[in-house]
Design a protein around this motif. Sequence first.
Motif, PDB file in Angstrom:
ATOM      1  N   GLU A 128       0.833  -1.208   0.000  1.00  0.00           N
ATOM      2  CA  GLU A 128       0.000   0.000   0.000  1.00  0.00           C
ATOM      3  C   GLU A 128       0.867   1.258   0.000  1.00  0.00           C
ATOM      4  N   ARG A 131       2.461   1.648  -3.379  1.00  0.00           N
ATOM      5  CA  ARG A 131       1.515   2.172  -4.367  1.00  0.00           C
ATOM      6  C   ARG A 131       1.379   3.694  -4.233  1.00  0.00           C
ATOM      7  N   THR A 132       1.312   4.174  -2.998  1.00  0.00           N
ATOM      8  CA  THR A 132       1.209   5.613  -2.757  1.00  0.00           C
ATOM      9  C   THR A 132       2.406   6.345  -3.342  1.00  0.00           C
ATOM     10  N   TRP A 133       3.604   5.837  -3.102  1.00  0.00           N
ATOM     11  CA  TRP A 133       4.817   6.510  -3.558  1.00  0.00           C
ATOM     12  C   TRP A 133       5.070   6.310  -5.049  1.00  0.00           C
ATOM     13  N   THR A 135       2.654   6.291  -7.137  1.00  0.00           N
ATOM     14  CA  THR A 135       1.735   7.299  -7.673  1.00  0.00           C
ATOM     15  C   THR A 135       2.382   8.677  -7.637  1.00  0.00           C
ATOM     16  N   LYS A 136       3.023   9.013  -6.522  1.00  0.00           N
ATOM     17  CA  LYS A 136       3.718  10.300  -6.433  1.00  0.00           C
ATOM     18  C   LYS A 136       4.828  10.386  -7.470  1.00  0.00           C
TER      19      LYS A 136
END
Length: 191
Positions: A128, A131-133, A135-136
């Motif tokens: 998770e 995925r966040t990073w 995306t960044k």
Amino acid sequence: MSPAVREALGLVRYRRAEFADALREFRTARRLSGSNHLIAYMVDCERGLGRADRALELASSADARNLAEADNIELAIVVSGVRRDLGQADAAVMGLRIPALDRATNQPWAARLFYAYADALLATGDEEGARTWFTKAMEADTEDETDAAERLGIGSDVEMTDLLDASDASDDEYDAVERERFDEESPQQHP
């Protein structure tokens, strides 16, 4: 040869994964110029040659302590990769928890830093967070330096076609698209 020529030659060899030759060129450029800005590349060459201990030793040398911000960030990214290679996923993450990570937005190094951090998180099993990073990284990557979009599954198998582009369609195909569009835009009539 001038230091700039040796550096350029080293970069060509580095991109070709000719790490021993690239390292030799970088060392010569460094000796001739007195600049340490190539240390991250040198560390990565040691990594590419399978010499993790030498890579970490160079990365922690006195010469590596006074790098410019961008060079220091590149060094942190490379050292994180070395740590991942050694199976030290938590150390790879910790090495990238630097102030630049929190304040980065659209600096030239931001996408690479975000990507490396995502990769390190993934190595720890934090999908998770990764995925966040990723995306960044994708959002910051205006130069297509990373494959963050592919890592997120965006655009990897998708081919976009403009169905309304008449130049690519035959007359029959264009008429069918126009009829479909008209049907979608028309109010539904109920009996």
